[in-house]
Design an enzyme around this catalytic site. Sequence first.
Site, PDB file in Angstrom:
ATOM      1  N   HIS A  30      43.289  33.907  -1.651  1.00  0.00           N
ATOM      2  CA  HIS A  30      43.656  34.777  -2.778  1.00  0.00           C
ATOM      3  C   HIS A  30      43.644  36.259  -2.406  1.00  0.00           C
ATOM      4  O   HIS A  30      44.236  37.082  -3.095  1.00  0.00           O
ATOM      5  CB  HIS A  30      42.781  34.498  -4.013  1.00  0.00           C
ATOM      6  CG  HIS A  30      41.388  35.043  -3.944  1.00  0.00           C
ATOM      7  ND1 HIS A  30      40.279  34.263  -3.665  1.00  0.00           N
ATOM      8  CD2 HIS A  30      40.909  36.298  -4.135  1.00  0.00           C
ATOM      9  CE1 HIS A  30      39.191  35.019  -3.688  1.00  0.00           C
ATOM     10  NE2 HIS A  30      39.544  36.257  -3.970  1.00  0.00           N
ATOM     11  N   ASP A  59      41.152  27.720  -0.702  1.00  0.00           N
ATOM     12  CA  ASP A  59      41.181  29.190  -0.748  1.00  0.00           C
ATOM     13  C   ASP A  59      40.887  29.819   0.621  1.00  0.00           C
ATOM     14  O   ASP A  59      40.079  30.738   0.741  1.00  0.00           O
ATOM     15  CB  ASP A  59      40.188  29.712  -1.805  1.00  0.00           C
ATOM     16  CG  ASP A  59      40.495  31.157  -2.224  1.00  0.00           C
ATOM     17  OD1 ASP A  59      41.582  31.655  -1.862  1.00  0.00           O
ATOM     18  OD2 ASP A  59      39.660  31.769  -2.898  1.00  0.00           O
ATOM     19  N   SER A 133      34.947  38.626  -1.314  1.00  0.00           N
ATOM     20  CA  SER A 133      35.728  37.416  -1.043  1.00  0.00           C
ATOM     21  C   SER A 133      36.152  37.323   0.411  1.00  0.00           C
ATOM     22  O   SER A 133      36.750  38.263   0.940  1.00  0.00           O
ATOM     23  CB  SER A 133      36.989  37.396  -1.907  1.00  0.00           C
ATOM     24  OG  SER A 133      36.664  37.176  -3.244  1.00  0.00           O
TER      25      SER A 133
END
Length: 220
Positions: A30, A59, A133
């Site tokens: 993402h 992801d 992230s």
Amino acid sequence: SGEGIATGQLLRTGTGFIVDTAGAVVTNYHVVQSCGVVSFLLGPSSVDAKVVASDPVNDLALLKLSTGMKAAAVFQEPEKLRAGDDVIVFGYPLLGQLASTGNLTRGSVTALSGLRDDARYFQMSAPIQLGNSGGPVLNQSGRVAGIVTYKLNAARELKTTGDISQNVNFALKQSVLRAFLDGNNVTYARSDAAQTQAQTAADVGSEASKFTGIVGCYKS
């Protein structure tokens, strides 16, 4: 290099870490989804990066840098994470607000599965923010135990339960990450925990800063 990168509009940033000194970097899908140009910033130098593989289900994204790097992460071998084990998260959250030199948080493994008992993840109490992230979750020996993936959506949780959980964060287990790397023929280093001593969190963070950088996603 990195010339011309800054001319595009910066859409978002995340964290990524080097898994092979030849220039392989792993991050969250993402972070680099629909980017025109991707860069990897480690210390003062910005390097062009290309997304060469992605796994939206887990992801994950694999980046290939335009140049080799000096240091790479080492994976825990064998994987033997237990609830209660201390973990250290290193990354670049809230860029522009927090320190641009990287941010270290620590906590412990609180459960060996994610939401609805999803066995791909483990739950941890180490605080994470936007921008963390794709960063590494390291054990006390500085070995990769997982990759930061997501946290509970506080607003949604408050609406459904009337409460907000503190520090409920999730990391994808290194076994899933390694399967992704294996599937893309990436060579990476592994280390037997029996031969590595526990270090201070400061030492682990200092080592992590050598292979963990900022992934920039730009509009082309």
